[in-house]
Design an enzyme around this catalytic site. Structure first.
Site: not given
Lengths: 314, 294
Positions: A179, A181, A198, A230, A302
């Site tokens: 959470g 972002k 999510d 998603g 990341c």
């Protein structure tokens, strides 16, 4: 007979990174590697919903400064006549590990100016100057219990800035948990409606906690939290969003190099790890389909891996 | 070799100390003392400097200490300089100075090395004998340096005799196990010339950059940088040629590492209160408790 020695997942991760990233980053890799193995550069994302006017001043007294507005000004200046960079442009994959936020990294990955006209966000995120390793004090609640800032890896903010949310945009955060972002998106104050999705129910719990700790009721009501896979988003709704953020599951390089627990380089997760680029591609496709014509999609990870970044996007 | 230096002092002493004193201002007591020092080979200026040290001390102490230093082979200037840096030496009985020099000679520090060691570390005179012996035992029996290697170590890094034993041992173990380096390389590199903390900084910096890897069991060849280069180079040269990095990066890294180690220590202290474990020492043998404690 001796059993094969167990190699810890962090060591496996580092071996993998050494072989692929040294090719990719060349002479930059040693600095990046050391940065991955040291504490990250934190940013304090200010919570505009909290009654905390004193906070900017307090942070400035500590010698921290907001990095967003100076960057936005620089970007606007650079806009005039400057060519936008290559694959490091904000609209494409931005591997967070490579950004200027990495502690101790002398090599700067420039924040290329976005293709859109301005970073018109009210986002404020404070960091300490380059080379200053001071830590932020923990966030404190205001009179209503909302925390005054959210500590995150400063680099995490860049995909959100790149998205450049405009007033009343419909925004989709396809892999929203835990959470950070999502919260940053809300800080723009521009989300007409925010869909935070999510696949993981447990991580979505954390997302709820973040929303409750930082965001007042009336704003939370503009957020719909869902737990779909998603990749199936087109079955939910398609082509409706102005802005889509696809912050995909990845090898989480820093975590994988430092923590044994929950490490995707563990032998039993090899298949899962090898399937990541495919999963990432499918999520990106779903994100693109969820965007309306003229809308924008930002894909971020990341990880430093070209297989998970450039290759997916291309 | 000491005999050479005895030439000046010895002759005068044998003659019963009757060279005429140089003309110049001096107190009644000072005159005689200055004369004595001059016969030992000190210039008027050097004698004056010596007399200025611990003025309430009787002249015999001064002369005795100065004699011992000359006998060791120090030049008059070096002896005066040493005493100026550590006037406390004047309070030690001359016998003690002589014995200590003997002990160090027996350990293999001789001639020029002994002079240099004592000049640079006058504390070597003060350290209790038991500590000296324990340090030597540590190096020979726990770290398994050969006698020849020990002599070399003492000659190049006399401060090992002064170092806290635990730290010394840890530094050795770090180099041996974590860096995979053997005794010969440690001696050649003059490992103990570098403070342990600095060694860790440089090594871990290399390790995290991917430039140094702890050898696996049985692995004899590595592409690791030589210990000599890590220890002997100046920070500037180390960064430029071994780490291939910049001073800025290194400064930030050191700050981060210092904090990590601080926090690790706090964790370890907390753990101590919860567990009953002994030391986590890897060692060739594990009878740490048998080492004599002073």
């Amino acid at each position: 007979a001796a059993t094969a020695p167990r190699v810890p997942p962090t060591r496996l991760a580092l071996h993998y990174f050494d072989s692929s990233y040294s090719l990719h980053l060349g002479a930059l890799w040693p600095s990046v590697r050391a940065a991955l193995l040291c504490e990250q550069k934190y940013g304090a994302l200010l919570n505009s919903f909290a009654a905390a006017e004193h906070v900017p001043q307090e942070l400035q007294l500590l010698n921290a400064a907001d990095f967003v507005s100076p960057a936005s000004q620089k970007a606007q200046q650079a806009q005039q006549g400057a060519a936008v960079g290559e694959a490091r442009g904000c609209q494409e994959g931005s591997g967070e590990g490579r950004t200027a936020m990495q502690e101790g990294m002398v090599t700067q990955a420039e924040m290329s100016p976005p293709l859109c006209t301005s970073i018109s966000s009210k986002i404020k995120c404070y960091t300490f100057p380059r080379g200053d390793v001071t830590r932020f004090p923990p966030a404190r609640p205001d009179a209503l219990g909302l925390l005054d800032y959210y500590l995150l890896d400063a680099a995490s903010l860049l995909p959100v800035l790149a998205l450049d949310v405009q007033p009343d945009d419909f925004v989709l955060d396809l892999c929203a948990a835990p959470g950070g972002k999502t919260l940053a998106l809300l800080q723009t104050g521009c989300c007409g409606h925010l869909a935070a999705n999510d696949i993981s129910v447990s991580r979505t719990k954390r997302l709820y906690q973040v929303l409750h700790s930082y965001v007042p009721r009336e704003v939370r009501d503009t957020v719909s939290v869902t737990s779909y896979d998603g990749r199936d988003w087109d079955q939910v709704e398609g082509g409706t969003f102005h802005k889509v953020l696809v912050d995909v599951p990845c090898t989480t390089d820093r975590h994988s190099a430092m923590e044994e627990d929950n490490n995707i380089f563990h032998k039993r997760r090899t298949k899962e790890r090898q399937m990541l680029p495919l999963l990432q591609l499918q999520l990106l496709m779903a994100g693109i389909l969820a965007a309306r014509p003229g809308g924008a999609v930002v894909y971020s990870t990341c990880s430093l891996s070209p297989l998970q970044n450039q290759c997916v996007v291309q | 070799m000491a005999a050479l230096w005895l030439r000046g002092a010895g002759r005068a002493l044998r003659a019963g100390c009757s060279l005429p004193a140089a003309p110049g201002p001096c107190s009644r007591r000072g005159c005689g003392a200055a004369a004595a020092l001059r016969t030992m080979g000190f210039s008027p200026e050097q004698a004056r400097r010596l007399l200025a040290l611990q003025p309430r001390l009787g002249p015999e102490h001064r002369e005795a200490a100065a004699t011992q230093l000359l006998l060791l082979g120090l030049s008059p200037e070096a002896a005066v300089a040493l005493l100026e840096r550590s006037p406390a030496l004047l309070r030690l009985p001359a016998e003690r100075l002589r014995e200590r020099a003997e002990e160090l000679r027996r350990l293999g520090l001789d001639g020029g090395r002994l002079q240099r060691a004592l000049s640079r570390c006058p504390q070597l005179f003060h350290v209790p004998r038991k500590r000296l012996e324990a340090a030597v035992r540590l190096l020979r029996e726990r770290c398994l340096f050969t006698a020849g290697q020990l002599r070399e170590v003492l000659g190049t890094c006399p401060t090992v005799l002064l170092e806290e034993h635990r730290t010394l041992h840890h530094q050795f173990q770090y180099a041996y196990f974590r860096m995979g380096v053997r005794q010969k390389a440690m001696v050649d590199a003059r490992l103990f010339q570098m403070p342990f903390a600095e060694l860790r900084n440089r090594h871990i910096f290399l390790e995290r950059r991917g430039l140094y890897e702890t050898p696996h069991k049985g692995q004899t060849q590595t592409s690791n940088p030589k210990l000599k280069d890590i220890v002997q180079l100046s920070e500037k040269d180390f960064l430029a040629s071994v780490a291939c990095s910049t001073p800025e990066e290194y400064e930030v890294f050191k700050k981060l590492l210092a904090r990590e180690e601080e926090e690790k220590e706090e964790e370890d202290v907390d753990a101590l209160y919860t567990e009953d474990d002994g030391d986590d020492d890897d060692d060739f043998d594990s009878d740490e408790s048998k080492t004599a404690q002073e």
